[in-house]
Scaffold this motif. Sequence first.
Motif, PDB file in Angstrom:
ATOM      1  N   ILE A 182      17.711  70.610  11.341  1.00  0.00           N
ATOM      2  CA  ILE A 182      16.481  70.622  10.442  1.00  0.00           C
ATOM      3  C   ILE A 182      16.249  69.518   9.826  1.00  0.00           C
ATOM      4  N   ASN A 183      17.162  68.874   9.260  1.00  0.00           N
ATOM      5  CA  ASN A 183      17.009  67.775   8.423  1.00  0.00           C
ATOM      6  C   ASN A 183      17.126  66.537   9.542  1.00  0.00           C
ATOM      7  N   ALA A 184      17.762  66.207  10.631  1.00  0.00           N
ATOM      8  CA  ALA A 184      17.356  65.456  11.861  1.00  0.00           C
ATOM      9  C   ALA A 184      16.073  65.482  12.162  1.00  0.00           C
ATOM     10  N   ILE A 185      15.647  66.817  12.623  1.00  0.00           N
ATOM     11  CA  ILE A 185      14.178  66.703  13.179  1.00  0.00           C
ATOM     12  C   ILE A 185      13.105  66.480  12.318  1.00  0.00           C
ATOM     13  N   VAL A 186      13.126  66.817  10.848  1.00  0.00           N
ATOM     14  CA  VAL A 186      12.068  66.380   9.943  1.00  0.00           C
ATOM     15  C   VAL A 186      12.218  64.866   9.550  1.00  0.00           C
ATOM     16  N   GLY A 187      13.335  64.392   9.669  1.00  0.00           N
ATOM     17  CA  GLY A 187      13.501  62.937   9.500  1.00  0.00           C
ATOM     18  C   GLY A 187      12.787  61.939  10.699  1.00  0.00           C
ATOM     19  N   ALA A 188      13.249  62.797  11.735  1.00  0.00           N
ATOM     20  CA  ALA A 188      13.086  61.788  13.126  1.00  0.00           C
ATOM     21  C   ALA A 188      11.504  61.971  13.422  1.00  0.00           C
ATOM     22  N   ALA A 189      10.969  63.183  13.028  1.00  0.00           N
ATOM     23  CA  ALA A 189       9.316  63.450  13.481  1.00  0.00           C
ATOM     24  C   ALA A 189       8.423  62.887  12.376  1.00  0.00           C
ATOM     25  N   PHE A 190       8.970  62.735  11.111  1.00  0.00           N
ATOM     26  CA  PHE A 190       7.942  62.203  10.053  1.00  0.00           C
ATOM     27  C   PHE A 190       7.943  60.836   9.426  1.00  0.00           C
ATOM     28  N   GLY A 191       9.424  60.344   9.613  1.00  0.00           N
ATOM     29  CA  GLY A 191       9.661  59.228   9.165  1.00  0.00           C
ATOM     30  C   GLY A 191       8.844  58.001   9.663  1.00  0.00           C
ATOM     31  N   ALA A 192       8.233  56.956   8.854  1.00  0.00           N
ATOM     32  CA  ALA A 192       7.273  56.025   9.213  1.00  0.00           C
ATOM     33  C   ALA A 192       5.983  56.722   9.381  1.00  0.00           C
ATOM     34  N   ALA A 193       5.749  57.628   8.942  1.00  0.00           N
ATOM     35  CA  ALA A 193       4.417  58.359   9.252  1.00  0.00           C
ATOM     36  C   ALA A 193       4.527  58.667  10.960  1.00  0.00           C
ATOM     37  N   GLY A 194       5.680  59.042  11.480  1.00  0.00           N
ATOM     38  CA  GLY A 194       5.461  59.117  12.980  1.00  0.00           C
ATOM     39  C   GLY A 194       5.177  58.069  13.740  1.00  0.00           C
ATOM     40  N   GLN A 195       5.110  56.998  13.380  1.00  0.00           N
ATOM     41  CA  GLN A 195       4.635  55.640  14.042  1.00  0.00           C
ATOM     42  C   GLN A 195       5.954  54.806  14.511  1.00  0.00           C
ATOM     43  N   ARG A 196       6.449  55.529  15.327  1.00  0.00           N
ATOM     44  CA  ARG A 196       7.674  54.934  15.812  1.00  0.00           C
ATOM     45  C   ARG A 196       7.648  55.546  17.411  1.00  0.00           C
ATOM     46  N   CYS A 197       8.172  54.589  18.217  1.00  0.00           N
ATOM     47  CA  CYS A 197       8.256  55.000  19.778  1.00  0.00           C
ATOM     48  C   CYS A 197       9.293  55.969  20.133  1.00  0.00           C
ATOM     49  N   MET A 198      10.492  55.741  19.080  1.00  0.00           N
ATOM     50  CA  MET A 198      11.547  56.827  19.051  1.00  0.00           C
ATOM     51  C   MET A 198      11.400  58.037  18.304  1.00  0.00           C
ATOM     52  N   ALA A 199       9.822  58.449  17.699  1.00  0.00           N
ATOM     53  CA  ALA A 199       9.875  59.455  17.228  1.00  0.00           C
ATOM     54  C   ALA A 199      10.195  60.784  17.863  1.00  0.00           C
ATOM     55  N   LEU A 200      10.850  61.729  17.377  1.00  0.00           N
ATOM     56  CA  LEU A 200      10.976  62.981  17.909  1.00  0.00           C
ATOM     57  C   LEU A 200       9.772  63.912  17.682  1.00  0.00           C
ATOM     58  N   SER A 201       8.932  63.715  18.547  1.00  0.00           N
ATOM     59  CA  SER A 201       7.588  64.348  18.177  1.00  0.00           C
ATOM     60  C   SER A 201       7.422  65.886  18.695  1.00  0.00           C
ATOM     61  N   THR A 202       8.125  66.039  19.751  1.00  0.00           N
ATOM     62  CA  THR A 202       8.168  67.324  20.541  1.00  0.00           C
ATOM     63  C   THR A 202       9.281  68.113  20.436  1.00  0.00           C
ATOM     64  N   LEU A 203       9.436  69.392  19.860  1.00  0.00           N
ATOM     65  CA  LEU A 203      10.464  70.182  19.721  1.00  0.00           C
ATOM     66  C   LEU A 203      10.292  71.555  20.591  1.00  0.00           C
ATOM     67  N   VAL A 204      11.573  71.684  21.628  1.00  0.00           N
ATOM     68  CA  VAL A 204      11.596  72.740  22.410  1.00  0.00           C
ATOM     69  C   VAL A 204      12.628  73.471  21.704  1.00  0.00           C
ATOM     70  N   LEU A 205      12.086  74.699  21.321  1.00  0.00           N
ATOM     71  CA  LEU A 205      12.984  75.527  20.596  1.00  0.00           C
ATOM     72  C   LEU A 205      13.338  76.612  21.729  1.00  0.00           C
ATOM     73  N   VAL A 206      14.876  76.902  21.927  1.00  0.00           N
ATOM     74  CA  VAL A 206      15.562  77.868  22.758  1.00  0.00           C
ATOM     75  C   VAL A 206      15.743  78.945  22.185  1.00  0.00           C
ATOM     76  N   GLY A 207      15.445  80.094  22.610  1.00  0.00           N
ATOM     77  CA  GLY A 207      15.727  81.583  22.359  1.00  0.00           C
ATOM     78  C   GLY A 207      15.667  81.582  20.789  1.00  0.00           C
ATOM     79  N   GLU A 208      16.569  81.987  20.308  1.00  0.00           N
ATOM     80  CA  GLU A 208      16.763  82.512  18.753  1.00  0.00           C
ATOM     81  C   GLU A 208      16.327  81.204  17.785  1.00  0.00           C
ATOM     82  N   ALA A 209      16.402  79.969  18.293  1.00  0.00           N
ATOM     83  CA  ALA A 209      16.200  78.741  17.525  1.00  0.00           C
ATOM     84  C   ALA A 209      14.681  78.876  17.064  1.00  0.00           C
TER      85      ALA A 209
END
Length: 519
Positions: free
Chosen positions: A299-326
Amino acid sequence: MPTLYTTTRHLHGSGKAFEALKSDYILNHNKIENPEDTYNFIDNKFVKSSATTWFDLHDPATNNLVTRVPQSTPEELKAAVDSAAKAFPEWKKTSLLHRQQIMFRLVGLIRENWDRLAASITLEQGKTFADAKGDVLRGLQVAETACGITTQLTGEVLEVSKDMETRSYREPLGIVAAICPFNFPAMIPLWCLPLATVTGNCLIMKPSERDPGAAMIIAELAKEAGLPDGVLNIVHGAADTVNFILDEPQIKAISFVGSDKAGRYIYSRGSANGKRVQANLGAKNHACVMPDANRNATINAIVGAAFGAAGQRCMALSTLVLVGEAREWLPEIVEQAKKLNVNGGFEDGADLGPVITPQSKQRIEGLIQSGVDEGATLLLDGRGYKPEKYPNGNFVGPTVLSNVTTSMKCYKEEIFGPVLVCLEVDTLEEAIDLINDNEYGNGVAIFTNSGATAGRFQRDIEAGQVGINVPIPNSIVGGNYFYGKAGLNFYTQLKTVTSLWRSEDAIATKASTAMPTQS
C-alpha cells in the motif's frame, strides 16, 4: 546574465551552512518583482533573445509570473548549430582524460549547487523541494557514471590472421540534440549532457519552455567546469524549435523524453531525416496486486508511486489491478492517500505540489469526471483542492477511482496527474491478459510473496520492464537507453580498422599472389 538562474558568487565547500545560501536563490512562492526573461546559451554566453514570441512561465503554486521564455528565432537556432559545428573538430581531438577531468569538476559543482537546482525546479515545475532534490540526484548519478568513461569506452583488438589485426573503437557522432520534458527539469538534461559531451560530441539542448531554469543553471556550471565554447548550446521554444532540430542536417542524433504522441512524431520525422533517435515516451503503468503480498509495504509503495510528483511521472503506477481478495485493500489505500499533504513545494512536510499548468489541471479533472460519467466509483475526489496559502495554484489532490473498466476513457488515456484508477479481477491469468491488452503496457509491477507467482507473471507479461515488489518506470522507443553502456553506444559510432604489417616485409624480395590464410 539572468539573475534568476545565477548567483553573484557560489559558496563552495560542504562546510557552508544551508542558511548562508538563502540569499543566493529563491526559496519561497512570493511574487517576483520585475521578472527577468530567460536567455539563450550560445557559444558559452548567456544571450538575450530577439524573439517576438514568448511563453509566460508561472509558479504552479500561485500562478505568479516567474519569467518569460523565448521562442528562439531561426537565426538564434542556426547560431547555436554553427557554434557547435565550429567547436566539434577541436573537442573531438581533445583527449579522453581531459574530457573526463571536466566531467569530474561538473559533478562537484552540481553537488555544491544541489539545493539551488532543486529550488529552481520547485519554483518553476511545482515539485516539493525534497522531490526536486531527488530529481537532481538521479541526473547526478548519470554524470558520475560518465566520469568512468576511460573504463567504459575501451576498444578491442582482434588478430584475424598472421600479421593482420582489426581494431575497433568508438568515435563521437558530431552534433547531437536533447529535447527535454517539463517533469524532470534537471534529471533529463543530466542524462544527456554528460554522456553526449564526454564522448566527444557537441550538444544542442532544448529544455521545456515550461521550466528551463535548471538547464540554464547546469549550463553555467558546465562552463565553470571548463566545457569549451560551443560544446553546449541551449535554445528555447516549442514546435518550431523541435522541428528545426528534427530537420537540421548537421544534427546527427536526438534524445527525447515526453508524451507518447510527441515522441512518436519526433521518432518518425527524425528517423526519416536519417538521424538516430531515442525517445522515452509516456505510459500507462500497471501494478498487479496479489492477495498474498505484504499489505503495508504494498500500500505504501502504491500510494507513493501513484501520487508522488503529483502523478507527473512517466513511471507513475497510475493503474491498479487488484486480484481476488486484494480488492478489500481499497479503503486502506484511500486512507493512506488522504494523509498526503498537498501544498506549495517549499512548505515543510509537503508530499506533493501542484500540477504544471491550469490547462493540465483542467484536463486531469475532466478525465476524473469522465470516469464518474462512465460508471466508475469516486472513492477519493481531489478536484477543487485549495491549500490555504495558495488558493490560486494548480492543485489537484490525490484521487482514487474504483470499478474502472478497460473501455473507460480514464483507463485508456494517460492522465498524468495524481489519479489512481483501480480495476478488479479474480485470477492472475485475468490480470496478465488485461495488462497485455493495453497498448501502453511498457512498464508493470507485481506485488506478491510467492516466487512462483512472480515467475509466472514475469514470463507471461509482455511489458518490457517488470518490477517485483517495486514500482517500475517508463517506456523507450528507438532501442536505446539513455545511460550506461547503451547510452555511450547511442552517442558514438563504431569504427573498425584492419591493418596488415607483414613481419617478413623488412626483408621480403618476392611478391605473393595467394590469398592470406589463417596460419
